[in-house]
Scaffold this motif. Sequence first.
Motif, PDB file in Angstrom:
ATOM      1  N   PRO A   1       0.809  -1.222   0.000  1.00 61.93           N
ATOM      2  CA  PRO A   1       0.000   0.000   0.000  1.00 61.93           C
ATOM      3  C   PRO A   1       0.843   1.273   0.000  1.00 61.93           C
ATOM      4  N   THR A   2       0.497   2.161  -0.941  1.00 59.14           N
ATOM      5  CA  THR A   2       1.196   3.448  -1.056  1.00 59.14           C
ATOM      6  C   THR A   2       0.229   4.611  -1.265  1.00 59.14           C
ATOM      7  N   GLY A   3      -1.072   4.361  -1.191  1.00 60.37           N
ATOM      8  CA  GLY A   3      -2.049   5.398  -1.474  1.00 60.37           C
ATOM      9  C   GLY A   3      -2.500   5.415  -2.925  1.00 60.37           C
ATOM     10  N   HIS A   4      -2.135   4.390  -3.686  1.00 58.90           N
ATOM     11  CA  HIS A   4      -2.533   4.281  -5.090  1.00 58.90           C
ATOM     12  C   HIS A   4      -4.029   3.962  -5.184  1.00 58.90           C
ATOM     13  N   PRO A   5      -4.714   4.419  -6.257  1.00 59.82           N
ATOM     14  CA  PRO A   5      -6.148   4.105  -6.393  1.00 59.82           C
ATOM     15  C   PRO A   5      -6.469   2.612  -6.403  1.00 59.82           C
ATOM     16  N   LEU A   6      -5.518   1.751  -6.761  1.00 63.77           N
ATOM     17  CA  LEU A   6      -5.770   0.303  -6.767  1.00 63.77           C
ATOM     18  C   LEU A   6      -5.537  -0.362  -5.412  1.00 63.77           C
ATOM     19  N   ASP A   7      -4.927   0.363  -4.472  1.00 66.73           N
ATOM     20  CA  ASP A   7      -4.675  -0.216  -3.143  1.00 66.73           C
ATOM     21  C   ASP A   7      -5.966  -0.740  -2.532  1.00 66.73           C
ATOM     22  N   GLY A   8      -5.889  -1.937  -1.975  1.00 63.83           N
ATOM     23  CA  GLY A   8      -7.010  -2.506  -1.242  1.00 63.83           C
ATOM     24  C   GLY A   8      -8.103  -3.119  -2.087  1.00 63.83           C
ATOM     25  N   LEU A   9      -7.880  -3.250  -3.398  1.00 64.57           N
ATOM     26  CA  LEU A   9      -8.925  -3.808  -4.258  1.00 64.57           C
ATOM     27  C   LEU A   9      -8.682  -5.270  -4.628  1.00 64.57           C
ATOM     28  N   LEU A  10      -7.463  -5.664  -4.865  1.00 64.84           N
ATOM     29  CA  LEU A  10      -7.196  -7.018  -5.363  1.00 64.84           C
ATOM     30  C   LEU A  10      -7.355  -8.097  -4.290  1.00 64.84           C
ATOM     31  N   GLU A  11      -6.727  -7.912  -3.167  1.00 68.41           N
ATOM     32  CA  GLU A  11      -6.734  -8.968  -2.147  1.00 68.41           C
ATOM     33  C   GLU A  11      -8.134  -9.312  -1.638  1.00 68.41           C
ATOM     34  N   PRO A  12      -9.011  -8.329  -1.366  1.00 73.70           N
ATOM     35  CA  PRO A  12     -10.374  -8.688  -0.919  1.00 73.70           C
ATOM     36  C   PRO A  12     -11.174  -9.455  -1.978  1.00 73.70           C
TER      37      PRO A  12
ATOM     38  N   GLY B   1      -9.903 -11.833  -3.643  1.00 73.51           N
ATOM     39  CA  GLY B   1      -9.338 -13.181  -3.680  1.00 73.51           C
ATOM     40  C   GLY B   1      -8.154 -13.316  -4.614  1.00 73.51           C
ATOM     41  N   TRP B   2      -7.475 -12.198  -4.918  1.00 71.95           N
ATOM     42  CA  TRP B   2      -6.299 -12.266  -5.782  1.00 71.95           C
ATOM     43  C   TRP B   2      -5.267 -13.190  -5.166  1.00 71.95           C
ATOM     44  N   HIS B   3      -4.872 -14.193  -5.933  1.00 72.44           N
ATOM     45  CA  HIS B   3      -3.864 -15.149  -5.494  1.00 72.44           C
ATOM     46  C   HIS B   3      -2.477 -14.698  -5.935  1.00 72.44           C
ATOM     47  N   GLY B   4      -2.348 -14.238  -7.193  1.00 72.48           N
ATOM     48  CA  GLY B   4      -1.052 -13.809  -7.683  1.00 72.48           C
ATOM     49  C   GLY B   4      -0.973 -13.860  -9.199  1.00 72.48           C
ATOM     50  N   LYS B   5       0.164 -14.360  -9.701  1.00 74.26           N
ATOM     51  CA  LYS B   5       0.417 -14.420 -11.140  1.00 74.26           C
ATOM     52  C   LYS B   5       1.081 -15.754 -11.466  1.00 74.26           C
ATOM     53  N   ARG B   6       0.978 -16.146 -12.752  1.00 76.10           N
ATOM     54  CA  ARG B   6       1.620 -17.387 -13.195  1.00 76.10           C
ATOM     55  C   ARG B   6       2.294 -17.120 -14.531  1.00 76.10           C
ATOM     56  N   PHE B   7       3.515 -17.632 -14.643  1.00 72.32           N
ATOM     57  CA  PHE B   7       4.298 -17.480 -15.865  1.00 72.32           C
ATOM     58  C   PHE B   7       4.715 -18.861 -16.354  1.00 72.32           C
ATOM     59  N   ASP B   8       4.053 -19.345 -17.407  1.00 72.81           N
ATOM     60  CA  ASP B   8       4.384 -20.655 -17.972  1.00 72.81           C
ATOM     61  C   ASP B   8       5.499 -20.554 -18.997  1.00 72.81           C
ATOM     62  N   GLY B   9       5.876 -19.371 -19.380  1.00 75.90           N
ATOM     63  CA  GLY B   9       6.937 -19.093 -20.339  1.00 75.90           C
ATOM     64  C   GLY B   9       6.828 -17.647 -20.759  1.00 75.90           C
ATOM     65  N   ALA B  10       7.740 -17.213 -21.606  1.00 69.86           N
ATOM     66  CA  ALA B  10       7.757 -15.807 -22.019  1.00 69.86           C
ATOM     67  C   ALA B  10       6.480 -15.402 -22.757  1.00 69.86           C
TER      68      ALA B  10
ATOM     69  N   LEU C   1     -14.840   1.876  -4.328  1.00 71.67           N
ATOM     70  CA  LEU C   1     -14.974   0.437  -4.562  1.00 71.67           C
ATOM     71  C   LEU C   1     -14.402  -0.408  -3.428  1.00 71.67           C
ATOM     72  N   ARG C   2     -13.665   0.213  -2.515  1.00 71.89           N
ATOM     73  CA  ARG C   2     -13.019  -0.540  -1.434  1.00 71.89           C
ATOM     74  C   ARG C   2     -13.976  -1.027  -0.358  1.00 71.89           C
ATOM     75  N   LYS C   3     -15.220  -0.696  -0.452  1.00 68.00           N
ATOM     76  CA  LYS C   3     -16.187  -1.130   0.561  1.00 68.00           C
ATOM     77  C   LYS C   3     -16.301  -2.647   0.520  1.00 68.00           C
ATOM     78  N   ARG C   4     -16.146  -3.258   1.685  1.00 66.71           N
ATOM     79  CA  ARG C   4     -16.104  -4.720   1.796  1.00 66.71           C
ATOM     80  C   ARG C   4     -17.321  -5.395   1.158  1.00 66.71           C
TER      81      ARG C   4
ATOM     82  N   ALA D   1     -17.266  -7.920  -2.008  1.00 67.66           N
ATOM     83  CA  ALA D   1     -17.808  -9.279  -1.849  1.00 67.66           C
ATOM     84  C   ALA D   1     -18.850  -9.575  -2.917  1.00 67.66           C
ATOM     85  N   SER D   2     -19.648  -8.583  -3.279  1.00 63.99           N
ATOM     86  CA  SER D   2     -20.665  -8.806  -4.304  1.00 63.99           C
ATOM     87  C   SER D   2     -20.049  -8.889  -5.704  1.00 63.99           C
TER      88      SER D   2
END
Length: 180
Positions: A46-57, A59-68, A103-106, A110-111
């Motif tokens: 978190p740095t105060g960016h507009p996207l802060d607090g949106l992904l993890e609630p 259920g963001w797990h992360g990223k996957r790289f199967d190759g370039a 949009l950060r409202k829990r 959830a919806s």
Amino acid sequence: MDPVPLQRLQDLQAGSDAGTALAFFDSLPPVQVPELYGSWRGTELPTGHPLDGLLEPLGWHGKRFDGAEEAFPLVFSESGGGVFNVNPSLVPLPVVLRFGPMLRKRELLASARPFLRVARTRRPGARLRMTEYRGVSSATMIYDALPVLDVFRRVDADTVLGAMDLRGVRLPFFFVLRRD
């Protein structure tokens, strides 16, 4: 392994500002594309960016790289275990950036979670290339359908710091990936 960058990262994850996060990012060594191959668990910095607090609630797990050529930028957790990929081209990024704080409202997040299932995909949504960002050539994920670059720097062998560079947004969104 040098514990100093990892400790500094942990301190920043408690909350920071974009300038401090950028200074830390700039101090880190570059990442080569093959170093990213595999599955990674993500967390926000978190740095105060507009996207802060949106992904993890959501259920963001992360990223996957199967190759370039096969990068999956949005991997989410299933409620019963497992993960699934979301097509980034279906994310209304301008709306999310504009209305991020509202949009950060829990209950709203959830919806929105069930709609992620509609955006499922088995196709990659990005690719990896070496690019120069802030004067350093490092592995970068280039989204296929969005004006977004995720640039990576190494914290240690199993941890990278990502800076999401979005067209039209002055400062990057920061996130951490740890090898799954």
